[in-house]
Design an enzyme around this catalytic site. Structure first.
Site, short mmCIF file in Angstrom:
data_model
loop_
_atom_site.label_atom_id
_atom_site.label_comp_id
_atom_site.label_asym_id
_atom_site.label_seq_id
_atom_site.Cartn_x
_atom_site.Cartn_y
_atom_site.Cartn_z
CG ASP A 1 38.58 -27.74 8.21
OD1 ASP A 1 37.75 -27.54 7.31
OD2 ASP A 1 39.52 -28.56 8.13
CE1 TYR B 1 40.61 -41.28 3.05
CE2 TYR B 1 42.72 -40.17 3.01
CZ TYR B 1 41.95 -41.25 3.38
OH TYR B 1 42.51 -42.28 4.07
CD GLU C 1 39.41 -31.21 10.75
OE1 GLU C 1 40.06 -30.33 10.15
OE2 GLU C 1 39.51 -32.43 10.49
NE ARG D 1 35.94 -35.46 10.91
CZ ARG D 1 36.99 -34.66 10.79
NH1 ARG D 1 37.74 -34.67 9.70
NH2 ARG D 1 37.31 -33.84 11.77
CE1 TYR E 1 45.45 -34.88 9.80
CE2 TYR E 1 47.51 -35.86 9.06
CZ TYR E 1 46.23 -35.99 9.56
OH TYR E 1 45.72 -37.24 9.81
CB THR F 1 42.29 -31.04 14.07
OG1 THR F 1 41.49 -31.10 12.91
CG2 THR F 1 41.43 -31.28 15.30
CE LYS G 1 39.06 -31.94 6.23
NZ LYS G 1 38.99 -31.35 7.58
CG ASP H 1 43.11 -26.95 7.47
OD1 ASP H 1 43.71 -26.39 8.41
OD2 ASP H 1 42.22 -27.81 7.64
CD GLU I 1 41.91 -26.70 11.35
OE1 GLU I 1 42.74 -25.99 10.73
OE2 GLU I 1 41.33 -27.69 10.85
NE ARG J 1 46.15 -43.70 7.41
CZ ARG J 1 45.65 -42.46 7.51
NH1 ARG J 1 44.56 -42.12 6.84
NH2 ARG J 1 46.24 -41.56 8.28
CG HIS K 1 44.16 -34.12 14.28
ND1 HIS K 1 42.83 -34.43 14.52
CD2 HIS K 1 44.27 -33.91 12.94
CE1 HIS K 1 42.17 -34.40 13.37
NE2 HIS K 1 43.01 -34.08 12.40
CD GLU L 1 41.47 -35.92 16.96
OE1 GLU L 1 42.56 -36.03 17.52
OE2 GLU L 1 41.05 -34.84 16.47
CD GLN M 1 38.02 -35.70 5.99
OE1 GLN M 1 37.18 -35.40 6.84
NE2 GLN M 1 39.32 -35.58 6.21
CB THR N 1 36.33 -22.71 6.54
OG1 THR N 1 36.48 -23.84 5.67
CG2 THR N 1 37.46 -22.71 7.57
#
Ligand code: MN
Length: 404
Positions: A225, A236, A191, A229, A120, A336, A245, A118, A193, A134, A125, A350, A232, A249
């Protein structure tokens, strides 16, 4: 390849999205019969194991892998033959008996997934996720503009559209808690995709440049996906996504051949800084697919795939630059798909801005993350060679309560 002037003798409902210019592949079975391969036309499936097509024995299998492994010349030959069978009136009598109504069959995972990666690749996104998780750091990670970031996922839990998704349990650590806790995810997300299905393998120790994309990649699916959260966020660092995840899927039951998407190709966004030479794409293309995310019966987003920064060809080149071999059945997904507008975001993370700005549905419901019983449907369409539109196989999934 599809002659725009041809039409099919098979019934095709107006606006079906599954006309002669599409012809996606899937695996189906009638009750009590063994699963086998077919092509969708209108609201029917053509049983490829019973009609005269090149490599016909491949289609008696319960997966497309034998056919996928044959490569581009075989893919084109079979497609040309299927167009002929479904358009020439002289074939109608012999072929019609092998056209089965979709209502009489069940669909299963169309191919056996080998490795799953997968990416990114949506800049919107990546920036949104950066801002949510962050807020005090730069929007994009330092490497983002230089390489298509990705991770290896769990191929064995890729499931066909319609498969229920059990809410995962796991370890999470609420920001204010002193210690982690165990339990059902409270921030279950989607997600939206686009996934690419590899047909022809490559040799270990060799690279597959972007220019060889069409020799190796057979087709396209929609992909959800599913992402927990809270699990994750806690797990992560530093090795990336894991149990948040890998529980499921979902992919379309129909694989759309790349050959059907020729006229949907457009020029991708410009790249600055210029990528390293191994990521150069001599003929860069993006797909003008408009996705649609439906939750609780309401369209909540329309992510534009055309805005993806890294192209499918660059993803393939990056995936193999270290000599990693492709296998028949490999699946790599875009990441995503989110556009720059709020109504184009491809995840609830989001859309609800980390749960802080709930999404108001027309029903009055305020959505942050998924609730038990929620059904999510992903759809997408593209321009077809004959002026109609192609509808990719949709991806649905309903959330079931966590297991005690
Ligand atoms: Mn993803």
């Amino acid at each position: 390849m599809t002659d725009a002037s041809r039409s099919s003798w098979a019934p095709i409902p107006a606006g079906s999205g599954f006309g002669l210019a599409h012809l996606p592949y899937g695996v189906f079975a009638r009750p009590g019969e063994a699963p086998r391969c077919g092509v969708r036309i209108g609201d029917s499936v053509l049983d490829l194991s019973r009609v005269s097509v090149p490599h016909g024995a491949d289609f008696g299998h319960p997966s497309l892998n034998a056919f996928l492994g044959r490569g581009r010349a075989a893919w084109s030959a079979v497609r040309a033959r299927v167009v002929e069978l479904l358009s020439e009136p002289s074939f109608r009598d012999s072929v019609d008996a092998h056209l089965l109504p979709l209502a009489e069959v069940t669909l299963s995972l169309p191919w056996e997934v080998a490795d799953y990666v997968d990416f990114y690749s949506s800049q919107a996104h990546a920036r949104n996720v950066g801002a949510i998780f962050r807020p005090d750091s730069p929007g994009l990670p330092d490497n983002w503009m230089h390489l298509p970031i990705g991770y290896h996922g769990r191929a064995g839990t890729v499931v066909v559209s319609g498969t229920p998704v059990v809410r995962p349990c796991g370890q999470r650590k609420p920001p204010t808690a002193a210690a982690p806790v165990y339990g059902p995810s409270r921030r279950l997300d989607i997600e939206a995709e686009v996934g690419f299905v590899v047909g022809a393998p490559s040799t270990l120790g060799s690279r597959v440049p972007a220019s060889a994309f069409a020799e190796h990649v057979f087709g396209v699916v929609l992909l959800n996906d599913w992402s927990a959260r809270d699990i994750q966020a806690w797990e992560y660092v530093p090795l990336g996504p894991f149990l948040g995840k890998s529980f499921a899927t979902s992919v379309s039951a129909w694989v759309t051949p790349l050959e059907a998407l020729g006229v949907a190709r457009i020029t991708p966004p410009a790249q600055d800084p210029a990528p390293l030479a191994y990521l150069a794409d001599p003929d860069p293309w993006a797909l003008d697919l408009v996705l649609e995310v439906e939750l609780d019966g309401e369209i909540v987003s329309q992510p534009p795939f055309a805005t993806m920064y890294w192209t499918p060809g660059q993803q393939l080149a990056h995936l193999t630059v270290n000599g990693a071999a492709l296998r028949t059945g490999d699946l790599f997904a875009s990441g995503t798909v989110s556009g720059p507008e709020r109504g184009q975001r491809g995840s609830l993370l989001e859309l609800s801005w980390g749960g802080r700005e709930p999404l108001a549905l027309a029903s009055g419901r305020e959505v942050t993350f998924l609730e038990d019983g929620d059904t999510v449907v992903l759809r997408a369409s593209a321009q077809a060679a004959d002026g109609t539109r192609i509808t990719l196989g949709d991806v649905t999934g309903t959330i079931l309560p966590a297991i005690d």
